[in-house]
Write an enzyme that holds these catalytic residues in place. Structure first.
Site, PDB file in Angstrom:
ATOM      1  N   ASP A 164       0.826  -1.201   0.000  1.00 11.03           N
ATOM      2  CA  ASP A 164       0.000   0.000   0.000  1.00 11.03           C
ATOM      3  C   ASP A 164       0.866   1.259   0.000  1.00 11.03           C
ATOM      4  O   ASP A 164       1.851   1.338   0.743  1.00 11.03           O
ATOM      5  CB  ASP A 164      -0.865  -0.041   1.280  1.00 11.03           C
ATOM      6  CG  ASP A 164      -1.972   0.984   1.286  1.00 11.03           C
ATOM      7  OD1 ASP A 164      -2.815   0.953   0.377  1.00 11.03           O
ATOM      8  OD2 ASP A 164      -1.997   1.821   2.215  1.00 11.03           O
ATOM      9  N   GLU A 201      14.367 -15.672   0.276  1.00  7.69           N
ATOM     10  CA  GLU A 201      14.704 -16.841   1.098  1.00  7.69           C
ATOM     11  C   GLU A 201      13.650 -17.936   0.956  1.00  7.69           C
ATOM     12  O   GLU A 201      13.836 -19.049   1.424  1.00  7.69           O
ATOM     13  CB  GLU A 201      14.774 -16.443   2.583  1.00  7.69           C
ATOM     14  CG  GLU A 201      15.920 -15.512   2.922  1.00  7.69           C
ATOM     15  CD  GLU A 201      15.767 -14.952   4.343  1.00  7.69           C
ATOM     16  OE1 GLU A 201      15.069 -15.577   5.185  1.00  7.69           O
ATOM     17  OE2 GLU A 201      16.322 -13.872   4.597  1.00  7.69           O
TER      18      GLU A 201
HETATM   19  C1  GLC Z   1      -4.159   3.087  -0.679  1.00  4.55           C
HETATM   20  C2  GLC Z   1      -5.392   2.223  -0.607  1.00  4.55           C
HETATM   21  C3  GLC Z   1      -6.547   3.071  -0.182  1.00  4.55           C
HETATM   22  C4  GLC Z   1      -6.252   3.620   1.188  1.00  4.55           C
HETATM   23  C5  GLC Z   1      -4.921   4.359   1.205  1.00  4.55           C
HETATM   24  C6  GLC Z   1      -4.442   4.565   2.611  1.00  4.55           C
HETATM   25  O1  GLC Z   1      -4.240   4.066  -1.654  1.00  4.55           O
HETATM   26  O2  GLC Z   1      -5.602   1.581  -1.822  1.00  4.55           O
HETATM   27  O3  GLC Z   1      -7.747   2.373  -0.164  1.00  4.55           O
HETATM   28  O4  GLC Z   1      -7.271   4.485   1.591  1.00  4.55           O
HETATM   29  O5  GLC Z   1      -3.901   3.643   0.570  1.00  4.55           O
HETATM   30  O6  GLC Z   1      -4.043   3.354   3.187  1.00  4.55           O
END
Ligand code: GLC
Length: 558
Positions: free
Chosen positions: A221, A270
């Site tokens: 993310d 790993e």
């Molecule tokens: C990313 C995710 C989104 C979230 C953001 C904060 O963009 O896809 O859904 O709100 O990160 O974690």
């Protein structure tokens, strides 16, 4: 539709063969499961692992190689699970660790790999580390794991700098003792300080925890935000949409992030068989993004420029060429994605009066899209996305041709974007509505009780999976046939060679398949000897011509 044979991946021999292919991810078709809205086993109105596991036969029949599951960890759900309070346990709303283990086993037995979401930029404010930080003094070890800074102004009553949250409003929150903490997203999502070794160590443990349970990879993310510019200078670029505009502010795409991914790559390496890292990085231009997928870093990055190209032959072609070239330069595979849980579904975007327009959300007061035309174009772009060399991502419900719910009332909306901007930004709830499985069932078969955390639009009845199941002309049948042909013909691995065409038409040979996509509204002539393998809609081909807003795959086999 010329062909409705449906593949099955449940035969153990095929599953075994798939799992021993070390480079499986280079051309994998990955299906995104948004667990809140996929399938609800316990009837509480929110999806769960019992629901997900029950749908493995459906996924298998669709023919996908892997799933990516959005966060299911312990979370107050202030940002739909992207606010994690415990990285190594399952939120009771979604089930238990045993349920996850069971799902992984069932998916693997069906030859489907499992990618989970990793949220390393921030935790939830309910995470024990952040709670300990709040209970500790400025300058303490507990605060060093997050981005605490003293406020500016004589009495520290102003934020430390001018940064904005992606969700609206300032990116800083005061804690009452002169310190403020950074949250690039919601105030309930404090940013970690990645220069603190304890943070890096904790994430090593998190990676190992899930790898040891058998997951095949991680979608990372906001992978471009973990490191911030030294000294946290004011943002003079003022592009806060995750750097999507191209210019980068001091919180996006800093060179230091690459060290983190090199370290993770060594850790993943790993493990056998190989596990993968997928970057969610809104980084421009293409060669800057390709840095995330260099040989010793991640395996893939979402190709957002492809998604942002809109329904335009010329823009799509330019993006395809640029992204293939940039990734080729670092020997990486390219990904193709049109929708996910953060954006308006493409069946809806393409139904706007201007189908090239990017829109962050559509509400009841906005012009309403033409659903039929949007779906027609969405079916056509599926034959582009699933033919191109590289790996393709499908967002749950895309294979049913689902549109966004564009008339959700304000009082049911839950996206923090909507809340933090006082409704000025509509937010992302419209693409997150629970899936319709059965037309004549409560909540369209999302569960047995009829409960649903967001209401579903009436059109989901017509588009329910059971209605499409045996209809050879349905969108579901189109996706199944496309995935089977993709597999048989080695699409995804075949090199792309453009044929000359008008600007509105994308015409390319991919091995022994010729793909022609007409983004214009006028029909175009097909080659006189065209043998149609698959057509995006039943009326795509007539009198030797390809209709507007339609696509075909042609057979080049002698
Ligand atoms: C990313 C995710 C989104 C979230 C953001 C904060 O963009 O896809 O859904 O709100 O990160 O974690």
């Amino acid at each position: 539709m010329s062909d409705t044979f449906v593949p099955t991946k449940t035969d153990p021999g095929a599953a075994e063969a798939a799992r021993t292919d070390d480079a499986w991810w280079r051309d994998a078709v990955v299906y995104q499961i948004y667990p809140r809205s996929f399938a609800d086993g316990d009837g509480d109105g929110m999806g769960d692992f019992a629901g997900i596991t029950s749908k493995v036969p459906y996924l298998s029949r669709l023919g996908v190689d892997a799933v990516w599951i959005s966060p299911f960890y312990v979370s107050p759900q202030r940002d739909a699970g992207y606010d994690v309070a415990d990285y190594v346990d399952v939120d009771p709303r979604f089930g238990t660790l045993a349920d996850v283990d069971a799902f992984i086993a069932v998916a693997h037995a069906a030859g489907i790999r499992v990618i989970v979401d990793l949220v390393p930029n921030h935790s939830s404010s309910a995470h024990p580390w952040f709670q300990a930080a709040l209970a500790s003094a400025p300058g303490s070890r507990e605060r060093a794991r997050y981005m605490f800074r003293r406020g500016s102004g004589p009495d520290a009553s102003l934020p430390p700098n001018n940064w904005h949250s992606v969700f609206g409003g300032p990116a800083w929150e005061p804690v009452g003792d002169g310190d403020w903490y950074l949250h690039l997203f919601d105030p309930s999502q404090p940013d970690f300080d990645w220069s603190d070794p304890e943070v890096a160590e904790m994430f090593d443990d998190v990676l190992r925890f899930w790898l040891d349970r058998g997951v095949d990879g991680f979608r990372v993310d906001v992978a471009h935000s973990l490191v911030k510019a030294e000294g946290l200078p004011d943002n003079t670029v003022m592009r806060d949409i995750q750097g999507a505009g191209g210019d980068r502010g001091p919180m996006w795409d800093q060179d230091g992030v690459h060290e983190i991914y090199r370290h993770w790559r060594r850790l993943l390496d790993e493990y056998t068989p190989p596990r993968i890292l997928v970057a969610e990085a809104w980084v421009h231009p293409a060669d800057r993004m390709a840095r995330y997928v260099r040989a010793d870093e991640m395996h893939q990055a979402f190709n957002f420029p492809y998604m942002l190209s809109g329904w335009s032959g010329q823009a799509l072609r330019e993006t395809i060429d640029e992204s293939l070239a940039a990734n080729h330069a670092v020997d990486a595979t390219t990904t193709w994605v049109q929708s996910n849980h953060d954006v308006v579904r493409h069946a809806t975007r393409f139904g706007q009066a201007d189908p090239t327009r990017w829109v962050n959300g559509i509400g009841p007061d906005d012009p309403q899209p033409d659903q039929e035309l949007g779906l027609r174009r969405a079916r056509a772009i599926a034959l582009l996305t699933l033919a191109l060399p590289g790996s393709a991502y499908i967002y749950q419900g895309e294979e049913l041709g689902l549109p966004d719910h564009t008339t959700l009332p304000a009082d049911v909306r839950q996206d923090p974007t909507f809340i933090r901007t006082g409704g000025a930004e509509i937010g992302r709830d419209g693409c997150r509505v629970p899936l319709p499985w059965r037309a004549d069932a409560p909540a369209f078969g999302f569960n047995e009780t009829g409960a649903s955390w967001l209401p579903q639009p009436a059109v989901f009845g017509e588009l329910a999976a059971d209605v499409q199941e045996d209809d050879p002309a349905s969108t579901l049948s189109l996706y199944r046939a496309a995935l089977r042909l993709r597999h048989e013909r080695g699409l995804g691995r075949a090199a792309l060679e453009w044929n000359e065409s008008p600007a509105a038409v994308l015409d390319a040979d991919l091995g022994d398949v010729r793909m022609i996509v007409n983004t214009g509204s006028e029909p175009v002539a097909l080659p006189s000897d065209a043998r149609v393998l698959l057509a995006s809609v039943p009326d795509a081909v007539a009198e030797g011509r390809l209709a507007g807003d339609a696509a075909v795959w042609l057979d080049l086999r002698g």
